[in-house]
Design an enzyme around this catalytic site. Structure first.
Site, short mmCIF file in Angstrom:
data_model
loop_
_atom_site.label_atom_id
_atom_site.label_comp_id
_atom_site.label_asym_id
_atom_site.label_seq_id
_atom_site.Cartn_x
_atom_site.Cartn_y
_atom_site.Cartn_z
CG ASP A 98 41.03 38.64 47.73
OD1 ASP A 98 40.80 37.85 48.67
OD2 ASP A 98 40.40 38.59 46.66
CG ASP A 101 32.51 38.34 52.37
OD1 ASP A 101 32.06 39.35 52.95
OD2 ASP A 101 31.83 37.68 51.57
NE ARG A 163 40.75 38.12 38.86
CZ ARG A 163 40.19 37.52 39.91
NH1 ARG A 163 40.44 37.97 41.12
NH2 ARG A 163 39.39 36.49 39.77
P1 IMP Z 1 34.95 34.28 52.25
O1 IMP Z 1 35.19 32.81 52.16
O2 IMP Z 1 33.48 34.60 52.27
O3 IMP Z 1 35.66 34.94 53.40
O4 IMP Z 1 35.39 34.90 50.89
C1 IMP Z 1 36.65 35.16 50.55
C2 IMP Z 1 36.78 35.40 49.07
O5 IMP Z 1 35.60 35.93 48.47
C3 IMP Z 1 37.84 36.45 48.86
O6 IMP Z 1 39.12 35.89 48.81
C4 IMP Z 1 37.39 37.10 47.56
O7 IMP Z 1 37.94 36.41 46.48
C5 IMP Z 1 35.89 36.95 47.56
N1 IMP Z 1 35.23 38.21 48.00
C6 IMP Z 1 34.65 38.47 49.17
N2 IMP Z 1 34.18 39.73 49.23
C7 IMP Z 1 34.49 40.29 48.04
C8 IMP Z 1 34.30 41.60 47.49
O8 IMP Z 1 33.76 42.54 48.10
N3 IMP Z 1 34.78 41.79 46.23
C9 IMP Z 1 35.40 40.81 45.51
N4 IMP Z 1 35.61 39.58 46.00
C10 IMP Z 1 35.16 39.32 47.25
#
Ligand code: IMP
Length: 174
Positions: A98, A101, A163
């Protein structure tokens, strides 16, 4: 608690972009080559449903559950909550995320899945927040690049809420 939601990408913008992404992804594979599409639960299921309908040719849909987020903050520790049932050895695997981040989830997934010897491993994400990266990670195709904003809708949640929104919205917490 109710939140103030501001639409960032409406359903028509998302549909147009997903069609373009499907066409681009198709070009990565030989005609008729099977793709194992792996959705990262839960956030990717809405995007994946649209994306697979923008692909033609043989595909398998598989899902993998991970968690690292609590509320609006990443805890940093990535955990597989539901592993793949299918063997990915010698398959062309396409990870569908999705949003990328910090990059920690994807980095972990890439390493974990590469160790299972797929024929190829590529990653697509609907959204990307590059300014939040804690680790450099390769994403082959991104739908939309966004600022450091917390977004919901189109599969993305805040504590399991929102969602089902048919658009991506910025959440103003108040
Ligand atoms: P990462 O490991 O920090 O890259 O995070 C990835 C996961 O964090 C994504 O697959 C999302 O499920 C969640 N996530 C990161 N940013 C957001 C946001 O702005 N809204 C909702 N979920 C987020």
């Amino acid at each position: 608690m109710n939140h103030d939601l501001q639409v960032l990408f409406d359903p028509a913008q998302i549909a147009t972009r997903v069609r373009q992404m499907g066409a681009e992804i198709q070009g990565w594979y030989d005609p008729g080559e099977a793709i194992m599409v792996v959705g990262v639960l839960k956030g990717s299921f809405v995007f994946m449903a649209d994306l697979v309908r923008a692909l033609d040719g043989p595909i398998n849909c598989e899902f993998l559950g991970v968690s690292s987020y609590v509320g609006t903050h990443s805890s940093g520790a990535v955990q597989i909550t539901q592993d793949l049932r299918a063997d990915i050895a010698d398959k062309h695997v396409l990870i569908v995320e999705d949003i990328v981040d910090t990059g920690l989830t994807l980095d972990y997934l890439r390493r974990t899945l590469m160790a299972r010897n797929p024929a190829s491993l590529r990653v697509v994400a609907l959204l990307d927040k590059p300014s939040r990266r804690k680790i450099e990670v390769e994403v082959d195709l991104v739908g939309f690049t966004i600022e450091d904003l917390f977004v919901v809708g189109f599969g993305l949640d805040l504590d399991q809420r929102y969602r089902n929104l048919p658009y991506v919205a910025v959440l103003q917490q108040g």
